[in-house]
Design a protein around this motif. Structure first.
Motif, PDB file in Angstrom:
ATOM      1  N   LYS A 182       3.689  -4.542   5.830  1.00 40.80           N
ATOM      2  CA  LYS A 182       3.832  -5.900   5.307  1.00 40.80           C
ATOM      3  C   LYS A 182       3.705  -5.934   3.781  1.00 40.80           C
ATOM      4  O   LYS A 182       3.606  -7.005   3.187  1.00 40.80           O
ATOM      5  CB  LYS A 182       2.770  -6.806   5.939  1.00 40.80           C
ATOM      6  CG  LYS A 182       2.846  -6.896   7.464  1.00 40.80           C
ATOM      7  CD  LYS A 182       4.130  -7.565   7.925  1.00 40.80           C
ATOM      8  CE  LYS A 182       4.258  -7.554   9.451  1.00 40.80           C
ATOM      9  NZ  LYS A 182       3.216  -8.324  10.134  1.00 40.80           N
ATOM     10  N   GLY A 183       3.682  -4.751   3.164  1.00 42.06           N
ATOM     11  CA  GLY A 183       3.648  -4.686   1.714  1.00 42.06           C
ATOM     12  C   GLY A 183       2.261  -4.648   1.108  1.00 42.06           C
ATOM     13  O   GLY A 183       2.118  -4.728  -0.122  1.00 42.06           O
ATOM     14  N   PRO A 193      -2.887   0.199  -5.266  1.00 42.19           N
ATOM     15  CA  PRO A 193      -2.137  -0.008  -6.515  1.00 42.19           C
ATOM     16  C   PRO A 193      -1.123   1.110  -6.754  1.00 42.19           C
ATOM     17  O   PRO A 193      -1.269   2.231  -6.271  1.00 42.19           O
ATOM     18  CB  PRO A 193      -3.226  -0.008  -7.583  1.00 42.19           C
ATOM     19  CG  PRO A 193      -4.478  -0.402  -6.858  1.00 42.19           C
ATOM     20  CD  PRO A 193      -4.343   0.177  -5.491  1.00 42.19           C
ATOM     21  N   PHE A 194      -0.106   0.794  -7.566  1.00 39.08           N
ATOM     22  CA  PHE A 194       0.998   1.723  -7.800  1.00 39.08           C
ATOM     23  C   PHE A 194       0.528   3.065  -8.353  1.00 39.08           C
ATOM     24  O   PHE A 194       1.035   4.119  -7.956  1.00 39.08           O
ATOM     25  CB  PHE A 194       2.016   1.092  -8.762  1.00 39.08           C
ATOM     26  CG  PHE A 194       3.202   1.960  -9.036  1.00 39.08           C
ATOM     27  CD1 PHE A 194       4.163   2.165  -8.059  1.00 39.08           C
ATOM     28  CD2 PHE A 194       3.346   2.607 -10.258  1.00 39.08           C
ATOM     29  CE1 PHE A 194       5.262   2.979  -8.302  1.00 39.08           C
ATOM     30  CE2 PHE A 194       4.440   3.426 -10.508  1.00 39.08           C
ATOM     31  CZ  PHE A 194       5.397   3.606  -9.525  1.00 39.08           C
ATOM     32  N   TRP A 195      -0.472   3.031  -9.241  1.00 44.38           N
ATOM     33  CA  TRP A 195      -0.914   4.292  -9.841  1.00 44.38           C
ATOM     34  C   TRP A 195      -1.542   5.220  -8.807  1.00 44.38           C
ATOM     35  O   TRP A 195      -1.467   6.446  -8.930  1.00 44.38           O
ATOM     36  CB  TRP A 195      -1.882   4.036 -10.997  1.00 44.38           C
ATOM     37  CG  TRP A 195      -3.215   3.439 -10.615  1.00 44.38           C
ATOM     38  CD1 TRP A 195      -3.541   2.128 -10.552  1.00 44.38           C
ATOM     39  CD2 TRP A 195      -4.396   4.170 -10.259  1.00 44.38           C
ATOM     40  NE1 TRP A 195      -4.849   1.967 -10.161  1.00 44.38           N
ATOM     41  CE2 TRP A 195      -5.401   3.211  -9.989  1.00 44.38           C
ATOM     42  CE3 TRP A 195      -4.704   5.530 -10.155  1.00 44.38           C
ATOM     43  CZ2 TRP A 195      -6.695   3.572  -9.600  1.00 44.38           C
ATOM     44  CZ3 TRP A 195      -5.991   5.889  -9.777  1.00 44.38           C
ATOM     45  CH2 TRP A 195      -6.971   4.917  -9.502  1.00 44.38           C
ATOM     46  N   LYS A 247      -2.643   6.277  -0.246  1.00 43.25           N
ATOM     47  CA  LYS A 247      -2.149   5.114   0.482  1.00 43.25           C
ATOM     48  C   LYS A 247      -3.321   4.370   1.114  1.00 43.25           C
ATOM     49  O   LYS A 247      -4.436   4.905   1.201  1.00 43.25           O
ATOM     50  CB  LYS A 247      -1.156   5.532   1.570  1.00 43.25           C
ATOM     51  CG  LYS A 247      -1.765   6.382   2.675  1.00 43.25           C
ATOM     52  CD  LYS A 247      -0.711   6.764   3.713  1.00 43.25           C
ATOM     53  CE  LYS A 247      -1.328   7.626   4.837  1.00 43.25           C
ATOM     54  NZ  LYS A 247      -0.302   7.995   5.837  1.00 43.25           N
ATOM     55  N   LEU A 248      -3.066   3.145   1.508  1.00 49.25           N
ATOM     56  CA  LEU A 248      -4.089   2.341   2.156  1.00 49.25           C
ATOM     57  C   LEU A 248      -4.413   2.930   3.523  1.00 49.25           C
ATOM     58  O   LEU A 248      -3.528   3.118   4.359  1.00 49.25           O
ATOM     59  CB  LEU A 248      -3.597   0.901   2.328  1.00 49.25           C
ATOM     60  CG  LEU A 248      -4.560  -0.069   2.997  1.00 49.25           C
ATOM     61  CD1 LEU A 248      -5.767  -0.348   2.095  1.00 49.25           C
ATOM     62  CD2 LEU A 248      -3.859  -1.381   3.343  1.00 49.25           C
ATOM     63  N   THR A 249      -5.686   3.257   3.742  1.00 47.28           N
ATOM     64  CA  THR A 249      -6.126   3.768   5.038  1.00 47.28           C
ATOM     65  C   THR A 249      -7.440   3.100   5.409  1.00 47.28           C
ATOM     66  O   THR A 249      -8.025   2.359   4.630  1.00 47.28           O
ATOM     67  CB  THR A 249      -6.326   5.295   5.016  1.00 47.28           C
ATOM     68  OG1 THR A 249      -7.317   5.628   4.024  1.00 47.28           O
ATOM     69  CG2 THR A 249      -5.027   6.022   4.717  1.00 47.28           C
ATOM     70  N   GLY A 250      -7.912   3.413   6.599  1.00 51.61           N
ATOM     71  CA  GLY A 250      -9.201   2.889   7.054  1.00 51.61           C
ATOM     72  C   GLY A 250      -9.071   2.021   8.276  1.00 51.61           C
ATOM     73  O   GLY A 250      -8.026   1.412   8.528  1.00 51.61           O
ATOM     74  N   GLY A 251     -10.139   1.953   9.047  1.00 51.18           N
ATOM     75  CA  GLY A 251     -10.171   1.061  10.187  1.00 51.18           C
ATOM     76  C   GLY A 251     -10.515  -0.353   9.744  1.00 51.18           C
ATOM     77  O   GLY A 251     -10.720  -0.628   8.563  1.00 51.18           O
TER      78      GLY A 251
END
Length: 310
Positions: A270-271, A275-277, A284-288
């Motif tokens: 969903k975007g 952050p880009f850097w 990348k976004l991870t986690g429960g």
């Protein structure tokens, strides 16, 4: 635990409140367990009828243990068996409203109306009447499943509580979450802007002996993949142990910042990401997702009829 409000007791022992331990093997809830096995009454000695053997487990959000969390559930032995889960929307806490009050009252009303003649053993109508009878301020997602003695299970769901049917190691049925946008599911509400029973997704599934159902709040399905559900069930034949194992697995995943969970995979789709850097560095976004976790595991069993006395 849905986070967003849509605008345009701890019940871990609730089944024990409904069913007291007894000596009969037809209605039995052993003390200090969340096991419920019940068999349908038999009227035809030539016919077998199906019923549920159920185990439950609830783990509150780590920050809500003292209040018992905001999930609620109930189990009934009416007819073939009825199970339901409601997940209070946490966003109400920002308005100094206890999000658990609505979900608990909704489930209490669902329990009391199961045998209502107007409900006519229809989960969508049961949701309508239970919602109408709920006076607490707040909102909740909800799912209700009702098993007929002939093996037909009827399901009605509003929001992102879910249900899976597993047969011979394969998922043969899954409910589909409903949401307005990411992390804002459809929800039954005390306010006029919420959803109603008319918005429920209604399904019917034919069950057979040996099928396993897994029902839960989004705290389960946001943190555990379907493949993990299947493998966990394969490793635990006892429904109580299976429910506990699934809840613990979801809890462990929710606390793991490196786990690439169903929740973060959806978020990225969903975007929503780092952050880009950080992306440039391969991150990348991870986690429960920390949440209340409610799990109900039911095994479909048959009960042989006994000849009637003459």
């Amino acid at each position: 635990m849905a986070n967003s409000i849509y605008r345009a007791s701890i019940l871990q022992s609730y089944s024990q409140l409904l069913f007291q331990p007894c000596l009969s093997n037809k209605h039995c809830v052993p003390k200090k367990t969340n096991l419920l096995c019940f068999a349908s009454s038999q009227l035809n000695p030539a016919r077998s009828e199906v019923s549920f053997c159920i185990g439950t487990h609830l783990i509150p959000h780590p920050n809500k243990v003292e209040r018992g969390g905001e999930d609620a559930f109930f189990v009934s032995n009416f007819k073939g068996g009825v199970i339901a889960v409601a997940d209070g929307v946490s966003g109400w806490a920002e308005q100094n409203v206890d999000p658990s009050l609505f979900s608990k009252e909704l489930m209490a009303n669902t329990s009391s109306l199961v045998g209502d003649l107007e409900v006519n053993y229809d989960p969508q109508i049961l949701i309508r009447k239970a919602h109408a009878a709920t006076c607490s301020k707040g909102s909740a997602t909800a799912i209700v499943a009702m098993l007929e003695r002939n093996g037909t299970m009827k399901v009605a769901s509003v929001g992102d509580c879910g249900l899976r049917v597993i047969r011979k190691g394969q998922i043969i049925f899954s409910t589909t979450p409903q949401e307005h946008y990411f992390d804002c599911p459809y929800q039954l509400s005390s306010e006029l802007v919420g959803q109603t029973y008319l918005d429920a997704v209604v399904s019917s599934v034919e069950l057979v002996e040996g099928d396993t159902i897994v029902m839960g709040s989004d705290g389960l399905f946001d943190n555990v993949f379907d493949g993990e559900i299947v493998s966990t069930l394969a490793a635990h034949s006892d429904v109580v142990e299976a429910a506990k194992a699934l809840a613990n697995l979801a809890s462990n995943h929710s606390l793991d910042s490196r786990f690439d969970s169903p929740y973060t995979i959806e978020a990225r789709s969903k975007g929503l990401d780092v952050p880009f850097w950080k992306k440039i560095l391969g991150m990348k976004l991870t986690g429960g997702k920390l949440d209340d976790i409610t799990v109900i595991v039911g095994q479909v069993i048959t009960s042989a009829a006994s000849p009637q006395p003459t």
